[in-house]
Write a protein that holds these residues in place. Structure first.
Motif, PDB file in Angstrom:
ATOM      1  N   ASP A 125     -25.912  21.165 -20.623  1.00  0.00           N
ATOM      2  CA  ASP A 125     -26.122  21.178 -22.084  1.00  0.00           C
ATOM      3  C   ASP A 125     -27.584  21.491 -22.391  1.00  0.00           C
ATOM      4  N   ARG A 126     -28.490  20.830 -21.633  1.00  0.00           N
ATOM      5  CA  ARG A 126     -29.923  21.049 -21.881  1.00  0.00           C
ATOM      6  C   ARG A 126     -30.305  22.505 -21.628  1.00  0.00           C
ATOM      7  N   MET A 127     -29.588  23.154 -20.750  1.00  0.00           N
ATOM      8  CA  MET A 127     -29.832  24.571 -20.471  1.00  0.00           C
ATOM      9  C   MET A 127     -29.313  25.446 -21.611  1.00  0.00           C
ATOM     10  N   GLN A 171     -24.168  18.481  -1.793  1.00  0.00           N
ATOM     11  CA  GLN A 171     -22.955  18.471  -0.968  1.00  0.00           C
ATOM     12  C   GLN A 171     -21.625  18.519  -1.708  1.00  0.00           C
ATOM     13  N   SER A 172     -21.505  17.713  -2.776  1.00  0.00           N
ATOM     14  CA  SER A 172     -20.173  17.548  -3.374  1.00  0.00           C
ATOM     15  C   SER A 172     -19.652  18.871  -3.947  1.00  0.00           C
ATOM     16  N   GLY A 173     -20.439  19.488  -4.822  1.00  0.00           N
ATOM     17  CA  GLY A 173     -20.021  20.750  -5.433  1.00  0.00           C
ATOM     18  C   GLY A 173     -19.865  21.868  -4.406  1.00  0.00           C
ATOM     19  N   THR A 224     -30.331  34.759  -7.462  1.00  0.00           N
ATOM     20  CA  THR A 224     -31.343  33.885  -8.052  1.00  0.00           C
ATOM     21  C   THR A 224     -31.487  34.220  -9.534  1.00  0.00           C
ATOM     22  N   ILE A 225     -31.378  33.192 -10.360  1.00  0.00           N
ATOM     23  CA  ILE A 225     -31.565  33.347 -11.804  1.00  0.00           C
ATOM     24  C   ILE A 225     -32.324  32.116 -12.305  1.00  0.00           C
ATOM     25  N   ASP A 226     -33.355  32.328 -13.109  1.00  0.00           N
ATOM     26  CA  ASP A 226     -33.979  31.197 -13.787  1.00  0.00           C
ATOM     27  C   ASP A 226     -33.221  31.015 -15.088  1.00  0.00           C
ATOM     28  N   THR A 227     -32.364  30.024 -15.111  1.00  0.00           N
ATOM     29  CA  THR A 227     -31.460  29.880 -16.262  1.00  0.00           C
ATOM     30  C   THR A 227     -32.149  29.208 -17.447  1.00  0.00           C
ATOM     31  N   LYS A 228     -33.446  28.912 -17.294  1.00  0.00           N
ATOM     32  CA  LYS A 228     -34.195  28.402 -18.442  1.00  0.00           C
ATOM     33  C   LYS A 228     -35.042  29.521 -19.063  1.00  0.00           C
ATOM     34  N   HIS A 229     -35.120  30.635 -18.400  1.00  0.00           N
ATOM     35  CA  HIS A 229     -35.842  31.812 -18.904  1.00  0.00           C
ATOM     36  C   HIS A 229     -34.906  32.534 -19.879  1.00  0.00           C
ATOM     37  N   CYS A 244     -25.860   8.256 -15.139  1.00  0.00           N
ATOM     38  CA  CYS A 244     -26.613   8.022 -13.891  1.00  0.00           C
ATOM     39  C   CYS A 244     -26.488   9.180 -12.922  1.00  0.00           C
ATOM     40  N   LYS A 245     -27.582   9.430 -12.198  1.00  0.00           N
ATOM     41  CA  LYS A 245     -27.531  10.346 -11.059  1.00  0.00           C
ATOM     42  C   LYS A 245     -26.890   9.594  -9.899  1.00  0.00           C
ATOM     43  N   VAL A 246     -26.146  10.287  -9.111  1.00  0.00           N
ATOM     44  CA  VAL A 246     -25.443   9.592  -8.021  1.00  0.00           C
ATOM     45  C   VAL A 246     -25.450  10.416  -6.738  1.00  0.00           C
ATOM     46  N   TYR A 247     -25.695   9.733  -5.629  1.00  0.00           N
ATOM     47  CA  TYR A 247     -25.541  10.326  -4.299  1.00  0.00           C
ATOM     48  C   TYR A 247     -24.411   9.605  -3.556  1.00  0.00           C
ATOM     49  N   GLU A 267     -28.896  30.236  -7.862  1.00  0.00           N
ATOM     50  CA  GLU A 267     -29.981  29.351  -7.420  1.00  0.00           C
ATOM     51  C   GLU A 267     -31.284  29.751  -8.090  1.00  0.00           C
ATOM     52  N   ARG A 268     -32.240  28.847  -8.024  1.00  0.00           N
ATOM     53  CA  ARG A 268     -33.556  29.148  -8.600  1.00  0.00           C
ATOM     54  C   ARG A 268     -34.374  29.977  -7.615  1.00  0.00           C
ATOM     55  N   ALA A 269     -34.991  31.055  -8.099  1.00  0.00           N
ATOM     56  CA  ALA A 269     -35.792  31.916  -7.210  1.00  0.00           C
ATOM     57  C   ALA A 269     -36.894  31.090  -6.552  1.00  0.00           C
ATOM     58  N   GLU A 294     -20.060  23.057 -11.426  1.00  0.00           N
ATOM     59  CA  GLU A 294     -21.428  22.509 -11.408  1.00  0.00           C
ATOM     60  C   GLU A 294     -21.417  21.042 -11.030  1.00  0.00           C
ATOM     61  N   ASN A 295     -22.490  20.617 -10.429  1.00  0.00           N
ATOM     62  CA  ASN A 295     -22.658  19.172 -10.187  1.00  0.00           C
ATOM     63  C   ASN A 295     -24.101  18.760 -10.437  1.00  0.00           C
ATOM     64  N   PHE A 296     -24.601  19.209 -11.601  1.00  0.00           N
ATOM     65  CA  PHE A 296     -25.924  18.770 -12.032  1.00  0.00           C
ATOM     66  C   PHE A 296     -25.870  17.319 -12.495  1.00  0.00           C
ATOM     67  N   ALA A 297     -27.054  16.758 -12.669  1.00  0.00           N
ATOM     68  CA  ALA A 297     -27.128  15.442 -13.290  1.00  0.00           C
ATOM     69  C   ALA A 297     -26.527  15.546 -14.694  1.00  0.00           C
ATOM     70  N   PRO A 298     -25.971  14.433 -15.204  1.00  0.00           N
ATOM     71  CA  PRO A 298     -25.321  14.501 -16.517  1.00  0.00           C
ATOM     72  C   PRO A 298     -26.223  15.125 -17.577  1.00  0.00           C
TER      73      PRO A 298
HETATM   74  N1  COA Z   1     -32.783  27.760 -13.151  1.00  0.00           N
HETATM   75  C1  COA Z   1     -33.481  26.884 -13.885  1.00  0.00           C
HETATM   76  N2  COA Z   1     -33.287  25.556 -13.846  1.00  0.00           N
HETATM   77  C2  COA Z   1     -32.344  25.105 -12.994  1.00  0.00           C
HETATM   78  C3  COA Z   1     -31.582  25.968 -12.187  1.00  0.00           C
HETATM   79  C4  COA Z   1     -31.844  27.361 -12.287  1.00  0.00           C
HETATM   80  N3  COA Z   1     -31.171  28.258 -11.562  1.00  0.00           N
HETATM   81  N4  COA Z   1     -30.739  25.230 -11.446  1.00  0.00           N
HETATM   82  C5  COA Z   1     -30.963  23.938 -11.773  1.00  0.00           C
HETATM   83  N5  COA Z   1     -31.927  23.845 -12.705  1.00  0.00           N
HETATM   84  C6  COA Z   1     -32.468  22.653 -13.333  1.00  0.00           C
HETATM   85  C7  COA Z   1     -31.466  21.879 -14.121  1.00  0.00           C
HETATM   86  O1  COA Z   1     -31.230  22.493 -15.354  1.00  0.00           O
HETATM   87  C8  COA Z   1     -32.148  20.518 -14.214  1.00  0.00           C
HETATM   88  O2  COA Z   1     -33.095  20.570 -15.252  1.00  0.00           O
HETATM   89  P1  COA Z   1     -33.283  19.394 -16.370  1.00  0.00           P
HETATM   90  O3  COA Z   1     -33.397  18.120 -15.614  1.00  0.00           O
HETATM   91  O4  COA Z   1     -34.543  19.808 -17.058  1.00  0.00           O
HETATM   92  O5  COA Z   1     -32.108  19.422 -17.251  1.00  0.00           O
HETATM   93  C9  COA Z   1     -32.943  20.439 -12.934  1.00  0.00           C
HETATM   94  O6  COA Z   1     -32.871  21.741 -12.346  1.00  0.00           O
HETATM   95  C10 COA Z   1     -32.513  19.440 -11.900  1.00  0.00           C
HETATM   96  O7  COA Z   1     -31.113  19.272 -11.832  1.00  0.00           O
HETATM   97  P2  COA Z   1     -30.514  17.869 -11.379  1.00  0.00           P
HETATM   98  O8  COA Z   1     -29.054  18.004 -11.245  1.00  0.00           O
HETATM   99  O9  COA Z   1     -31.008  16.791 -12.299  1.00  0.00           O
HETATM  100  O10 COA Z   1     -31.150  17.711  -9.922  1.00  0.00           O
HETATM  101  P3  COA Z   1     -31.768  16.424  -9.203  1.00  0.00           P
HETATM  102  O11 COA Z   1     -32.250  16.920  -7.904  1.00  0.00           O
HETATM  103  O12 COA Z   1     -32.763  15.718 -10.040  1.00  0.00           O
HETATM  104  O13 COA Z   1     -30.524  15.425  -8.989  1.00  0.00           O
HETATM  105  C11 COA Z   1     -28.342  14.795  -8.168  1.00  0.00           C
HETATM  106  C12 COA Z   1     -29.623  15.623  -7.941  1.00  0.00           C
HETATM  107  C13 COA Z   1     -27.370  15.160  -7.066  1.00  0.00           C
HETATM  108  C14 COA Z   1     -28.677  13.296  -8.087  1.00  0.00           C
HETATM  109  C15 COA Z   1     -27.757  15.130  -9.553  1.00  0.00           C
HETATM  110  O14 COA Z   1     -27.595  16.532  -9.654  1.00  0.00           O
HETATM  111  C16 COA Z   1     -26.426  14.465  -9.834  1.00  0.00           C
HETATM  112  O15 COA Z   1     -26.342  13.267 -10.103  1.00  0.00           O
HETATM  113  N6  COA Z   1     -25.334  15.238  -9.799  1.00  0.00           N
HETATM  114  C17 COA Z   1     -24.011  14.783 -10.124  1.00  0.00           C
HETATM  115  C18 COA Z   1     -23.403  13.945  -9.043  1.00  0.00           C
HETATM  116  C19 COA Z   1     -23.385  14.619  -7.703  1.00  0.00           C
HETATM  117  O16 COA Z   1     -22.835  15.693  -7.528  1.00  0.00           O
HETATM  118  N7  COA Z   1     -23.961  13.926  -6.714  1.00  0.00           N
HETATM  119  C20 COA Z   1     -23.825  14.275  -5.346  1.00  0.00           C
HETATM  120  C21 COA Z   1     -24.642  15.363  -4.887  1.00  0.00           C
HETATM  121  S1  COA Z   1     -24.147  15.693  -3.241  1.00  0.00           S
END
Ligand code: COA
Length: 415
Positions: free
Chosen positions: A103-105, A17-19, A71-76, A135-138, A37-39, A95-99
């Motif tokens: 970088d890991r990508m 939602q946030s991003g 759709t792109i697999d960004t780890k490929h 921390c991951k946050v919702y 997005e991931r395919a 982006e709003n991935f987990a912390p």
């Molecule tokens: N291709 C390949 N991999 C992809 C991808 C793509 N197109 N898109 C995402 N991924 C991968 C990421 O690289 C990540 O991989 P890693 O864990 O091996 O590094 C993985 O998908 C999952 O991403 P993540 O963000 O950890 O998702 P999650 O579902 O586990 O966590 C949240 C969700 C919201 C808790 C987390 O993203 C977060 O804390 N975000 C920041 C705060 C936030 O915005 N929270 C509110 C959301 S409304």
């Protein structure tokens, strides 16, 4: 007519939602938002809270209008190359991935700068630097950690989270402002920069008045507009204030006609000082206008409970809309408690584009909230959200890939 952000290309790496709130706003202002997005899976919200089997959920459709989906697999390894091409072509990566996920990508800030020094990298994270940065946050975690929950609810109950998504959508709004500000600075410096909006910070910003009250409490030990005054107790921290107004004009939610069966037959009533005499007239307590115990705001503070009970005796004889009509005539500030059903059916909100009906190829018609920010020279046209990967070929072609290359990448599982 052109749009305010025409020509701005956003690499949208957001989910949930946030991003997406942020990038949807930018798209409404005219930016070309390319959602990666991931395919096969896509943004997890496509399948969350579904009301129709196998159809993108309202959760997804209502946060991703006016975007393109690739759709792109960004780890490929070959997917990474496509992403690199996009980074070189775009102005902003959001982006709003987990912390640490970016970088890991392999896409560190340094690497992104190498690829495109003008790139602005904008992130939502749960927390800024500090003990919780990893921390991951919702939503509700942010509401709790940002001071909203401890100050919401009633004194005799537990902390309460609000329905307004101040952690997610609120932070998305903050991030959007950060992005356009960085774009503006780039016109002078020619450089990109990082933009961070932490959800805890965003919630706290919206709870600014409560930090104000914390300091007032520490200085004086009492806050006379809070329901705890005069009979309850104040502790060390700002207490939950029920429905008390957050400002200097006391207010409360009062029952209206029909409250016994309708959970939303209520009105918010503000005893604004300049119209006190009119309030007294409307509720039939003319004597309060001159009685020294009621005539001034200071005199009224210890009697607010009794005053609102008396006003409620009057509001209970009217529906919330009848009460509104009468009170508005006298400039008495008030507001009906509107249900989502009433809001969805309100013609004036449809007219302004704040509520919009959208047609979707697999879902059919649905309602959404349009752009709440209206620009006179950049009107918003709400377009449906993209299907997963709907624009992959189109965007790849724009990046210079031939149909054969696109098909080879698809076979390799990179897109
Ligand atoms: N291709 C390949 N991999 C992809 C991808 C793509 N197109 N898109 C995402 N991924 C991968 C990421 O690289 C990540 O991989 P890693 O864990 O091996 O590094 C993985 O998908 C999952 O991403 P993540 O963000 O950890 O998702 P999650 O579902 O586990 O966590 C949240 C969700 C919201 C808790 C987390 O993203 C977060 O804390 N975000 C920041 C705060 C936030 O915005 N929270 C509110 C959301 S409304």
């Amino acid at each position: 007519m052109g749009k305010a952000l025409d020509g701005v290309r956003i690499l949208d790496f957001t989910h949930v939602q946030s991003g997406p709130t942020c990038t949807q706003l930018l798209a409404w202002f005219g930016a070309d938002v390319i959602k990666v997005e991931r395919a096969g899976a896509g943004d997890i919200t496509r399948e969350q809270l579904r009301d129709i089997p196998d159809v993108d959920s309202l959760y997804f459709t209502m946060l991703n209008h006016n975007k393109r989906s690739v759709t792109i697999d960004t780890k490929h390894p070959e997917g990474k190359q496509v992403l690199e091409a996009l980074i070189q072509k775009c102005d902003v990566l959001v982006e709003n991935f987990a912390p640490g996920a970016l970088d890991r990508m392999g896409f560190t800030w340094e690497r992104i700068q190498e690829l495109n020094p003008r790139m602005i990298v904008a992130s939502v994270k749960g927390f800024g630097p500090g003990p919780y940065e990893d921390c991951k946050v919702y939503e509700n975690v942010a509401q709790c950690a940002g001071g909203a929950a401890s100050t919401t609810g009633f004194d005799d109950g537990p902390p309460v989270v609000t329905g307004a998504q101040i952690g997610d959508s609120g932070t998305g709004l903050h991030l959007a402002l950060g992005i356009v500000t960085a774009l503006y600075q780039r016109t002078q410096t020619g450089r990109g920069q990082r933009v961070l909006a932490a959800m805890q910070d965003g919630v706290l910003n919206l709870c600014r008045v409560k930090l104000r009250d914390q300091q007032r409490l520490e200085r004086t030990g009492v806050m006379k507009e809070y329901p705890q005054y005069p009979n309850g107790k104040f502790g060390e921290a700002v207490p939950r204030a029920g429905n008390a107004s957050g400002g200097g004009q006391p207010g409360w939610i009062l029952k209206c006609k029909g409250w016994e069966t309708d959970p939303n037959a209520y009105i918010y009533f503000i005893t604004q000082a300049p119209v006190w005499a009119k309030i007294c007239n409307v509720i039939g307590k003319e004597e309060w206008a001159t009685d020294p115990d009621y005539a001034t705001p200071v005199a009224r503070l210890p009697r607010l409970k009794e005053i609102f009970a008396e006003i409620e005796r009057w509001t209970m004889t009217k529906t919330k809309f009848e009460a509104m009509q009468i009170l508005n005539k006298y400039d008495i500030p008030c507001g009906p408690i509107l249900s989502m059903k009433e809001i969805a059916e309100e013609p004036s909100l449809r007219k302004t584009g704040t509520i919009v009906e959208v047609d979707h190829p697999t879902r059919g018609k649905y309602l959404t909230v349009g752009n709440p920010i209206k620009l006179s020279d950049s009107p918003t046209e709400v377009k449906r959200s993209p299907l997963l990967g709907e624009h992959t070929d189109e965007v790849m072609a724009e990046l210079g890939y031939s149909p054969e290359q696109i098909s080879a990448l698809r076979t390799a599982g990179a897109i």
